[in-house]
Design a protein around this motif. Structure first.
Motif, mmCIF file in Angstrom:
data_model
loop_
_atom_site.group_PDB
_atom_site.id
_atom_site.type_symbol
_atom_site.label_atom_id
_atom_site.label_comp_id
_atom_site.label_asym_id
_atom_site.label_seq_id
_atom_site.Cartn_x
_atom_site.Cartn_y
_atom_site.Cartn_z
ATOM 1 N N ALA A 1 -7.672 3.911 -10.297
ATOM 2 C CA ALA A 1 -7.047 2.924 -9.604
ATOM 3 C C ALA A 1 -7.584 2.887 -8.354
ATOM 4 N N GLY A 2 -8.084 4.073 -7.761
ATOM 5 C CA GLY A 2 -8.446 4.005 -6.089
ATOM 6 C C GLY A 2 -7.357 4.207 -5.066
ATOM 7 N N LYS A 3 -6.230 4.644 -5.981
ATOM 8 C CA LYS A 3 -5.129 5.005 -5.040
ATOM 9 C C LYS A 3 -4.335 6.114 -5.657
ATOM 10 N N ILE A 4 -3.349 7.157 -5.076
ATOM 11 C CA ILE A 4 -2.820 8.087 -5.871
ATOM 12 C C ILE A 4 -1.684 7.649 -6.692
ATOM 13 N N PHE B 1 0.334 16.607 -7.968
ATOM 14 C CA PHE B 1 -0.456 15.348 -7.850
ATOM 15 C C PHE B 1 -1.184 15.343 -6.543
ATOM 16 N N LEU B 2 -2.100 14.451 -6.305
ATOM 17 C CA LEU B 2 -2.862 14.463 -5.070
ATOM 18 C C LEU B 2 -2.300 14.101 -3.957
ATOM 19 N N GLY B 3 -2.862 14.275 -2.541
ATOM 20 C CA GLY B 3 -2.319 13.930 -1.620
ATOM 21 C C GLY B 3 -3.364 13.362 -0.549
ATOM 22 N N PRO C 1 -9.184 11.254 -0.500
ATOM 23 C CA PRO C 1 -10.545 10.846 -0.172
ATOM 24 C C PRO C 1 -11.630 11.600 -0.136
ATOM 25 N N ILE C 2 -11.559 13.033 -0.223
ATOM 26 C CA ILE C 2 -12.629 13.919 -0.437
ATOM 27 C C ILE C 2 -12.954 13.762 -2.193
#
Lengths: 312, 312
Positions: free
Chosen positions: A214-217, A234-236, A241-242
């Motif tokens: 999706a390109g976003k969290i 989940f990611l943050g 970005p990394i």
């Protein structure tokens, strides 16, 4: 960010961590069709790689801040890691844990002299409680995975692995909150020629896979259950970005594939690993045709499992 | 026998074995009150130290004898070790196994290309069958523990351990057929200043303890049962004299002590070990007051255990 910076991180945490061994097995190589090198963070202090990030985060605090302690919310390995790292460095750690957390996990934190503060088990309640502790004590909040110092610290496992095996084509890690895979991706960027990083994720908690798409969290459903319970997070905004820029792909695995991979490692490698650690290996087995004759490192993230209650 | 001779043994088997890692744990040291170093032969090829003795015995055969193969009777780790060593060296291995041996053990031998010959399960029947195979094939009989080459090969684990930790005051090993402890005692004699060797033995199969007391080889009752089933075997005329002369003492442990020691190692060392391997550690825990502040090596003999059927 550059190589020199990460070398400094490594040197900073070295006195507080084990340089864990790298194990391999001919039979595992035959099964996978590639050369597999397991970086055994299950042998790390407190039993998981999280000790690396916790130590780095605390060591980067000013003397003034250290005196006020650190606070986090976690019921898993990071709770123990922050408690032990704080204890070794001589400061206080406040750990916000859900009131229904297993007694064995509370005992482990207490064993490392962490102060447990109970909260309701919702994400909001935990965050509010951590905020409250922070206000009352002046402690610095250290997020288990979405914190630059934690990310950099987690990357030191891959630095050691690449130092021993510079020939690696790939490094696989499990993906939970994203600290390990982001740190590993940075290490691969600065300490290898072209080693790619691949994530393994439970299909039942495939937020990272969907986030990359999706390109976003993206989040997981509240009801998401997986035997790899450490990977439901989940990611943050610090690690995503990394991951987006440097992670090659994420492979999703079924619950039975996690259990089979875990059993195979116990039986063949003779090491005790937790289900989350088996996810990266399960991912390699699932897509092994894509990695034929390659050199593949796998970060065995930890070994904190109830040996009296196994899924096989 | 001298140091040079044992160095030659070590060099001979090196291409066929792993140099296994030595692990330690602060928490284990706190529990025992001494510095403990685990020599992890559970990570050895085929999962046990027996690979060392099997390889040495085969490599010492003449070219003519090698062509005719080797034969042994064993349903345990030595069956697998001789099969794998023979396979690696390119000769045939004939393994006499009781017809009621677990299928998983038969499969393991077959996996290493050993030829299984079934016999009745009594000691006499197994020996007669091995004799028959020997006559028919010309294969050389290699006893699992009462054979000089096997004894010397098993000693190479302690050579490696003492090389890494020359400061050791004691090395503990489990005692079954006596090959490991005899080889370890020779290694300690020639590769240390004054490192003493101690055996751990299940109380339920304490033949070695009684043998040392009586000054001659004692057997176990036919009905002897212990969870450390690999240790029900008894000493022989090749290893008993070495044990009598060079082993410091033998400590007997109860079944529950074996299980507790095994669980502690799984939980704290994060390694998979078989019950027999826990016996040496259980012995140290039992008499820990006698070893306060000492440096103690423990040979973790193997990790071949059914992970789906644990005693805890």
């Amino acid at each position: 960010m550059n190589k020199e910076f990460l070398i400094q991180v490594h040197n900073r945490v070295k006195p507080y961590i084990h340089k864990t061994p790298v194990l391999s097995s001919q039979l595992i190589n035959e099964i996978t069709g590639c050369s597999v090198f397991f970086k055994c963070e299950n042998f790390q202090k407190m039993g998981a790689f999280k000790m690396r990030g916790a130590a780095n985060a605390i060591l980067n605090l000013s003397e003034v801040d250290r005196k006020k302690g650190v606070v986090t919310h976690s019921s898993g390995n990071f709770a123990q890691a922050l408690s032990l790292a704080a204890n070794k460095i001589g400061i206080e750690a406040y750990i916000v844990m859900p009131e229904n957390a297993p007694q064995v996990k509370k005992n482990a934190v207490k064993g490392y002299k962490g102060h447990i503060i109970e909260s309701e088990s919702t994400a909001t309640a935990r965050e509010q409680m951590a905020e409250k502790v922070k206000k009352e004590t002046g402690a610095t909040f250290i997020h288990p995975s979405n914190n630059d110092d934690v990310i950099h610290g987690q990357g030191t496992a891959a630095i050691e692995l690449l130092d021993e095996h510079p020939e690696l084509d790939y490094i696989f890690t499990p993906v939970g909150g994203g600290g390990l895979i982001a740190g590993t991706a940075l290490a691969a960027k600065y300490f290898s020629n072209n080693c790619k990083v691949v994530g393994g994720e439970p299909k039942n908690a495939d937020d990272a896979y969907r986030s990359l798409k999706a390109g976003k969290i993206q989040l997981n459903n509240n009801g998401a259950t997986t035997i790899a319970d450490g990977l439901r997070t989940f990611l943050g905004d610090r690690n995503f970005p990394i991951i987006k820029e440097h992670v090659n792909s994420i492979i999703r695995v079924e619950e039975h594939e996690i259990i089979e991979a875990m059993k195979l490692i116990w039986e063949r490698m003779k090491i005790v690993i937790e289900p989350s650690s088996a996810v990266a290996f399960a991912a390699l087995i699932k897509d092994k045709e894509d990695y034929k004759n390659k050199s593949v490192g796998i970060i065995i993230s930890g070994g904190n499992v109830d040996v009296t209650n196994l899924p096989f």
